[in-house]
Design an enzyme around this catalytic site. Structure first.
Site, short mmCIF file in Angstrom:
data_model
loop_
_atom_site.label_atom_id
_atom_site.label_comp_id
_atom_site.label_asym_id
_atom_site.label_seq_id
_atom_site.Cartn_x
_atom_site.Cartn_y
_atom_site.Cartn_z
N THR A 117 0.82 -1.22 0.00
CA THR A 117 0.00 0.00 0.00
C THR A 117 0.85 1.27 0.00
OG1 THR A 117 -1.50 1.30 1.39
CG2 THR A 117 -0.12 -0.28 2.52
N TYR A 141 -1.52 0.13 10.06
CA TYR A 141 -1.79 -0.61 8.81
C TYR A 141 -0.58 -0.49 7.88
CZ TYR A 141 -3.61 -1.31 4.11
OH TYR A 141 -3.78 -1.71 2.82
#
Ligand code: UDP
Length: 327
Positions: A117, A141
């Site tokens: 990501t 995350y």
């Protein structure tokens, strides 16, 4: 038919990847815990239920299917939750990926495509984000995904695990045939929440922060169509199978849209009013995340064809109205 183990194949991106793999002549084998995935999203190949932390189950699945490669999508992916419950992210994402990577190496399955990501870059306002940009995640995350990237590099050195890492920007849209689509429970993502608000399934959308240092005060993101994104994964798989070395690719379009711009386009595409209110910032959100790389186009030959904001909203809206999973 060569099999590819798709972790998270019952989830949003994983289910679209299974469709693309099938179209490309592979048999996708979905491995999914169904904690956030949907059984009826598994439509393109066999299903194996299991948890990534269960090494014995993984060994069994590798032995049964003998996949030629792994596409690893299974992960928890909510920025806000990762800030309030980081342990879940380190356990599921990092320890789960470690178990999977060890099982893949033990099975001799050495081509690995990983879903990472742009959240690994963190908040670097004004910096053009390329694959060589420093990675300073500001939420758990992003930190968990960066850790897995580092793990892959170590396993390549020690065991020869070849990998392609895709750092996604914001993924949106749905299969235009609406066989699969985006459905999270609970939903936290901007576009599906907005479509819910538009058709009255939800009271209204809250804009998270209007005091960011951007032209209209709201956060800016780079949105890529899920069908284009999974096409890149098939190209990445063929890259590895063609003997090319491990590589990192950003997947974005290079165009940023503010939250207010996404709202305006959604109103225009659906021809409906978008009910929204303005609220405070969400913990962990970066001001601006836009890809500054064309490496995927140049090296993989990736040609995103559906990643205009209008097309992404139109395809998401079609799925929203016509598609569903039994819940
Ligand atoms: N966002 C928002 N309201 C919502 C959900 C999201 O304003 O109810 C904003 C969020 O702050 C971010 C953008 O929309 O700037 C995209 O958020 P999303 O959760 O879809 O993806 P993320 O960028 O967190 O991966």
């Amino acid at each position: 038919m060569d099999r590819v183990l798709v972790t998270g194949g019952a989830g949003y991106i994983g289910s679209h990847a299974c469709k693309a793999l099938k179209a490309a002549g592979f048999l996708p084998v979905t491995f999914d815990s169904l904690v956030t995935g949907w059984r009826d999203a598994v439509r393109f190949g066999p299903f194996e239920e299991g948890d990534l932390l269960d090494r014995a189950r993984l060994d069994q699945v590798f032995a049964t299917h003998r996949p030629v490669a792994v596409m690893h999508f299974a992960a928890l992916s909510q920025v806000g939750e990762s800030m309030s419950d980081p342990g879940r992210y380190w356990r599921n994402n990092v320890a789960g990926s470690l178990t999977l990577i060890e099982a893949a190496c033990a099975a001799g399955c050495m081509d690995f495509v990983f879903s990472s990501t742009c959240a690994t870059y963190g908040d670097q306002d004004g910096v053009v984000l390329t694959e060589d940009s420093p990675q300073h995640p500001i939420n758990a995350y992003g930190a968990s995904k960066r850790a897995i990237e580092e793990m892959l590099r170590d396993f390549e050195v020690a065991h020869g695990l070849r990998h392609v890492i895709f750092r996604y920007f914001n993924v949106a849209g749905a299969d235009p045939e609406a066989e699969v689509g985006e459905f999270h429970q609970p939903e936290t993502h901007l576009i599906p929440l907005m479509l819910d608000a538009i058709d009255g399934r939800r009271a209204g959308l809250t804009i998270f922060g209007t005091d960011y240092d951007t032209p209209d005060g709201t956060c800016i993101r780079d949105y890529v169509h899920v069908m284009d994104l999974v096409e890149a994964h098939v190209l990445g798989l063929n890259w590895l199978r063609g003997g090319k070395g491990s590589r990192v690719f950003n997947l974005g379009t290079g165009h940023g849209f503010s939250v207010r711009e996404v709202i305006a386009q959604s109103g225009a595409v659906t021809n409906r009013e978008v009910p929204f209110t303005e609220g405070g910032r969400r913990a962990g959100d970066c001001t601006r995340l836009v890809s500054g790389s064309s490496r995927a186009e140049a090296e993989l030959g990736w040609r995103p064809t559906r990643s205009t904001m209008g097309q992404m909203i139109a395809d998401a809206w079609r799925w929203h109205q016509n598609g569903h999973y039994d819940r």
